[in-house]
Write a protein that holds these residues in place. Structure first.
Motif, PDB file in Angstrom:
ATOM      1  N   CYS A 272       0.828  -1.206   0.000  1.00  0.00           N
ATOM      2  CA  CYS A 272       0.000   0.000   0.000  1.00  0.00           C
ATOM      3  C   CYS A 272       0.864   1.259   0.000  1.00  0.00           C
ATOM      4  CB  CYS A 272      -0.935  -0.017   1.206  1.00  0.00           C
ATOM      5  SG  CYS A 272      -1.975   1.448   1.365  1.00  0.00           S
ATOM      6  N   ASN A 273       1.911   1.253   0.832  1.00  0.00           N
ATOM      7  CA  ASN A 273       2.782   2.419   0.922  1.00  0.00           C
ATOM      8  C   ASN A 273       3.524   2.678  -0.390  1.00  0.00           C
ATOM      9  OD1 ASN A 273       1.950   2.722   3.524  1.00  0.00           O
ATOM     10  ND2 ASN A 273       3.876   2.120   4.472  1.00  0.00           N
ATOM     11  N   VAL A 274       3.966   1.602  -1.034  1.00  0.00           N
ATOM     12  CA  VAL A 274       4.658   1.754  -2.316  1.00  0.00           C
ATOM     13  C   VAL A 274       3.698   2.292  -3.376  1.00  0.00           C
ATOM     14  CG1 VAL A 274       5.818   0.533  -4.188  1.00  0.00           C
ATOM     15  CG2 VAL A 274       6.392  -0.003  -1.807  1.00  0.00           C
ATOM     16  N   LYS A 275       2.507   1.721  -3.430  1.00  0.00           N
ATOM     17  CA  LYS A 275       1.508   2.140  -4.424  1.00  0.00           C
ATOM     18  C   LYS A 275       1.138   3.605  -4.265  1.00  0.00           C
ATOM     19  CE  LYS A 275      -3.175   1.128  -6.054  1.00  0.00           C
ATOM     20  NZ  LYS A 275      -4.375   0.258  -5.884  1.00  0.00           N
ATOM     21  N   ASN A 276       1.005   4.059  -3.000  1.00  0.00           N
ATOM     22  CA  ASN A 276       0.540   5.421  -2.739  1.00  0.00           C
ATOM     23  C   ASN A 276       1.657   6.369  -2.320  1.00  0.00           C
ATOM     24  OD1 ASN A 276      -2.492   4.982  -2.956  1.00  0.00           O
ATOM     25  ND2 ASN A 276      -1.970   3.457  -1.413  1.00  0.00           N
ATOM     26  N   ASN A 277       2.907   5.880  -2.417  1.00  0.00           N
ATOM     27  CA  ASN A 277       4.080   6.692  -2.065  1.00  0.00           C
ATOM     28  C   ASN A 277       3.967   7.278  -0.660  1.00  0.00           C
ATOM     29  OD1 ASN A 277       6.632   7.748  -2.622  1.00  0.00           O
ATOM     30  ND2 ASN A 277       5.787   9.697  -3.308  1.00  0.00           N
ATOM     31  N   ILE A 278       3.686   6.409   0.297  1.00  0.00           N
ATOM     32  CA  ILE A 278       3.555   6.806   1.703  1.00  0.00           C
ATOM     33  C   ILE A 278       4.792   6.357   2.464  1.00  0.00           C
ATOM     34  CG2 ILE A 278       2.230   6.519   3.829  1.00  0.00           C
ATOM     35  CD1 ILE A 278      -0.214   5.939   2.059  1.00  0.00           C
ATOM     36  N   ARG A 279       5.427   7.278   3.161  1.00  0.00           N
ATOM     37  CA  ARG A 279       6.610   6.946   3.953  1.00  0.00           C
ATOM     38  C   ARG A 279       6.195   6.639   5.382  1.00  0.00           C
ATOM     39  NH1 ARG A 279      11.168  10.740   3.900  1.00  0.00           N
ATOM     40  NH2 ARG A 279      12.376   8.833   4.186  1.00  0.00           N
ATOM     41  N   SER A 280       6.588   5.486   5.871  1.00  0.00           N
ATOM     42  CA  SER A 280       6.157   5.011   7.180  1.00  0.00           C
ATOM     43  C   SER A 280       7.005   5.600   8.298  1.00  0.00           C
ATOM     44  CB  SER A 280       6.254   3.481   7.231  1.00  0.00           C
ATOM     45  OG  SER A 280       6.008   3.009   8.541  1.00  0.00           O
ATOM     46  N   PRO A 281       6.376   5.977   9.429  1.00  0.00           N
ATOM     47  CA  PRO A 281       7.131   6.456  10.589  1.00  0.00           C
ATOM     48  C   PRO A 281       7.965   5.368  11.264  1.00  0.00           C
ATOM     49  CG  PRO A 281       4.792   6.218  11.122  1.00  0.00           C
ATOM     50  CD  PRO A 281       4.919   6.039   9.647  1.00  0.00           C
ATOM     51  N   ILE A 282       7.798   4.115  10.823  1.00  0.00           N
ATOM     52  CA  ILE A 282       8.561   3.016  11.422  1.00  0.00           C
ATOM     53  C   ILE A 282      10.052   3.193  11.187  1.00  0.00           C
ATOM     54  CG2 ILE A 282       8.596   1.442   9.434  1.00  0.00           C
ATOM     55  CD1 ILE A 282       7.788   0.442  13.067  1.00  0.00           C
ATOM     56  N   LEU A 283      10.441   3.941  10.147  1.00  0.00           N
ATOM     57  CA  LEU A 283      11.865   4.152   9.876  1.00  0.00           C
ATOM     58  C   LEU A 283      12.506   4.966  10.989  1.00  0.00           C
ATOM     59  CD1 LEU A 283      14.334   3.873   8.084  1.00  0.00           C
ATOM     60  CD2 LEU A 283      13.527   5.844   6.762  1.00  0.00           C
ATOM     61  N   GLU A 284      11.873   6.074  11.367  1.00  0.00           N
ATOM     62  CA  GLU A 284      12.414   6.901  12.451  1.00  0.00           C
ATOM     63  C   GLU A 284      12.413   6.132  13.763  1.00  0.00           C
ATOM     64  OE1 GLU A 284      11.764  11.262  14.608  1.00  0.00           O
ATOM     65  OE2 GLU A 284      10.531  10.678  12.905  1.00  0.00           O
ATOM     66  N   LEU A 285      11.357   5.374  14.021  1.00  0.00           N
ATOM     67  CA  LEU A 285      11.316   4.560  15.234  1.00  0.00           C
ATOM     68  C   LEU A 285      12.478   3.574  15.257  1.00  0.00           C
ATOM     69  CD1 LEU A 285       8.297   3.047  17.025  1.00  0.00           C
ATOM     70  CD2 LEU A 285      10.126   1.500  16.330  1.00  0.00           C
ATOM     71  N   SER A 286      12.793   2.983  14.106  1.00  0.00           N
ATOM     72  CA  SER A 286      13.876   1.996  14.030  1.00  0.00           C
ATOM     73  C   SER A 286      15.228   2.614  14.352  1.00  0.00           C
ATOM     74  CB  SER A 286      13.912   1.372  12.634  1.00  0.00           C
ATOM     75  OG  SER A 286      12.691   0.744  12.332  1.00  0.00           O
ATOM     76  N   VAL A 287      15.424   3.859  13.927  1.00  0.00           N
ATOM     77  CA  VAL A 287      16.655   4.570  14.262  1.00  0.00           C
ATOM     78  C   VAL A 287      16.758   4.769  15.763  1.00  0.00           C
ATOM     79  CG1 VAL A 287      17.931   6.729  13.983  1.00  0.00           C
ATOM     80  CG2 VAL A 287      16.766   5.717  12.017  1.00  0.00           C
ATOM     81  N   ASN A 288      15.658   5.170  16.392  1.00  0.00           N
ATOM     82  CA  ASN A 288      15.649   5.371  17.843  1.00  0.00           C
ATOM     83  C   ASN A 288      15.855   4.059  18.594  1.00  0.00           C
ATOM     84  OD1 ASN A 288      15.207   8.155  17.611  1.00  0.00           O
ATOM     85  ND2 ASN A 288      12.987   7.889  17.503  1.00  0.00           N
ATOM     86  N   VAL A 289      15.321   2.979  18.045  1.00  0.00           N
ATOM     87  CA  VAL A 289      15.545   1.660  18.649  1.00  0.00           C
ATOM     88  C   VAL A 289      17.031   1.332  18.659  1.00  0.00           C
ATOM     89  CG1 VAL A 289      15.220  -0.823  18.321  1.00  0.00           C
ATOM     90  CG2 VAL A 289      13.269   0.717  18.132  1.00  0.00           C
ATOM     91  N   ASN A 290      17.709   1.570  17.552  1.00  0.00           N
ATOM     92  CA  ASN A 290      19.137   1.265  17.485  1.00  0.00           C
ATOM     93  C   ASN A 290      19.964   2.145  18.415  1.00  0.00           C
ATOM     94  OD1 ASN A 290      20.057  -0.936  15.735  1.00  0.00           O
ATOM     95  ND2 ASN A 290      18.878   0.095  14.160  1.00  0.00           N
ATOM     96  N   LYS A 291      19.517   3.358  18.634  1.00  0.00           N
ATOM     97  CA  LYS A 291      20.215   4.223  19.587  1.00  0.00           C
ATOM     98  C   LYS A 291      20.168   3.617  20.985  1.00  0.00           C
ATOM     99  CE  LYS A 291      20.476   8.998  21.234  1.00  0.00           C
ATOM    100  NZ  LYS A 291      19.916  10.362  21.115  1.00  0.00           N
ATOM    101  N   ILE A 292      19.004   3.127  21.387  1.00  0.00           N
ATOM    102  CA  ILE A 292      18.860   2.497  22.698  1.00  0.00           C
ATOM    103  C   ILE A 292      19.619   1.182  22.762  1.00  0.00           C
ATOM    104  CG2 ILE A 292      17.196   1.429  24.271  1.00  0.00           C
ATOM    105  CD1 ILE A 292      15.190   3.561  23.375  1.00  0.00           C
ATOM    106  N   LEU A 293      19.579   0.411  21.681  1.00  0.00           N
ATOM    107  CA  LEU A 293      20.319  -0.856  21.644  1.00  0.00           C
ATOM    108  C   LEU A 293      21.811  -0.633  21.813  1.00  0.00           C
ATOM    109  CD1 LEU A 293      18.443  -2.709  18.766  1.00  0.00           C
ATOM    110  CD2 LEU A 293      18.512  -3.399  21.174  1.00  0.00           C
ATOM    111  N   ASP A 294      22.348   0.408  21.187  1.00  0.00           N
ATOM    112  CA  ASP A 294      23.768   0.737  21.370  1.00  0.00           C
ATOM    113  C   ASP A 294      24.069   0.983  22.845  1.00  0.00           C
ATOM    114  OD1 ASP A 294      24.050   0.530  18.663  1.00  0.00           O
ATOM    115  OD2 ASP A 294      24.683   2.605  18.330  1.00  0.00           O
ATOM    116  N   GLU A 295      23.205   1.750  23.505  1.00  0.00           N
ATOM    117  CA  GLU A 295      23.407   2.067  24.918  1.00  0.00           C
ATOM    118  C   GLU A 295      23.332   0.811  25.777  1.00  0.00           C
ATOM    119  OE1 GLU A 295      20.622   5.078  26.092  1.00  0.00           O
ATOM    120  OE2 GLU A 295      21.013   6.316  24.328  1.00  0.00           O
TER     121      GLU A 295
END
Length: 302
Positions: A272-295
């Motif tokens: 659905c996101n590809v068809k409608n060119n929608i960028r998911s907020p899960i990308l930013e969440l994933s970056v924040n997850v990795n920041k915590i994982l590093d810590e």
């Protein structure tokens, strides 16, 4: 939607099984590193994603290879300006994740990270029910199984990534403090074991998680303690899986509905996101997850 898939291990095969019955979604090519796998369906195989994308057209790429390969493979997809669905954890560090997010932002391309349970219908129902019960006070999570055991990625990053993603998604903020400990010290390496994670948020809110790959019992469950009751979710049971209570699990009301498997919901949302060119907020969440994982990995080594 024509997809290329990278990786054909246990989870790659789960993707193939999930995609097979979906309407207007198909995998034609699979990129592998070693021997061509024996599969029931016929596929074309390649050992080089970059060269394949130069000669074949795809609407998107699914990356289900080991986490230590994600960074380089996603960069190849960026080079060819293709949408990407990459398995969690996104990368092996906050630095790598931040770099990739900046590149996706610059190019305006779609990238989703496979935190499948956050996309499931059951989890969305849980959040809807929670919104009616007041503020979330405490979350109790359990995610345990017997394996899988992976090389080159710790249990903290492999299993803990989804737990942290859930905490950030529910509380919508970075924790004020956190602690992690190994439940048993039977294994000296960091690739097997059970861990107990405590995360503290503003207003005395907490997220408690038991997770890991050293359990003969398989469980994936959430309990939310709210201002006005409790909510329980069993994410392995596809029916009768949301239970709400106004009185500490007495007088239970159960919603008897059969839901799609979380991975199916994830793939459909990617389509659905590809068809409608929608960028998911899960990308930013994933970056924040990795920041915590590093810590967490640093603190645990110390």
């Amino acid at each position: 939607m024509r997809l290329c898939m990278v990786g054909c291990g246990r989870w790659g095969r789960s993707y193939l099984k999930t995609i097979k019955p979906l309407e207007s979604v198909n995998v034609d090519w699979i990129v592998i590193r070693k021997t061509i796998p024996k599969l029931q369906e016929a596929f074309s195989f390649s050992y080089d994603l970059d060269k394949l994308l130069e000669i074949e057209f795809f609407d998107g790429v699914v990356i289900a290879s080991p986490p230590d390969t994600h960074f380089d493979l996603v960069r190849i997809c960026l080079k060819h300006k293709l949408p990407v669905l990459v398995e969690k954890p996104f990368t092996k560090s906050y630095e790598q994740s931040s770099f990739l997010k900046e590149e996706f932002d610059k190019k305006g391309l779609i990238c989703m990270v496979g935190y499948q349970h956050l996309f499931s219908e059951k989890y969305k129902l849980l959040k809807n029910q929670a919104s009616k019960g007041g503020e979330i006070k405490t979350v109790y999570s359990i995610a345990i199984s017997d394996g899988p055991y992976r090389e080159n990625i710790t249990v903290v990053r492999d299993w803990g990534s989804h737990e942290i993603a859930t905490a950030l998604d529910l509380y919508k903020e970075h924790p004020t403090s956190m602690s992690i400990s190994k439940v048993k010290n039977s294994y000296t390496n960091q690739y097997k074991g059970l861990y107990y994670l405590e995360m503290y948020f503003s207003n005395d809110r907490k997220f408690n998680s038991l997770f890991g790959n050293q359990s003969i019992t398989k469980k994936k469950q959430l309990i939310l303690e709210l201002d006005n009751g409790f909510i329980y979710l069993d994410n392995l049971d596809q029916a009768s899986n949301i239970v709400t209570s106004q009185n500490k699990f007495l007088n239970l009301s159960q919603l008897n509905v059969h839901y799609e498997m979380p991975l199916e919901t994830l793939v459909k949302e990617f389509k659905c996101n590809v068809k409608n060119n929608i960028r998911s907020p899960i990308l930013e969440l994933s970056v924040n997850v990795n920041k915590i994982l590093d810590e967490l990995e640093i603190s645990f080594r110390e």
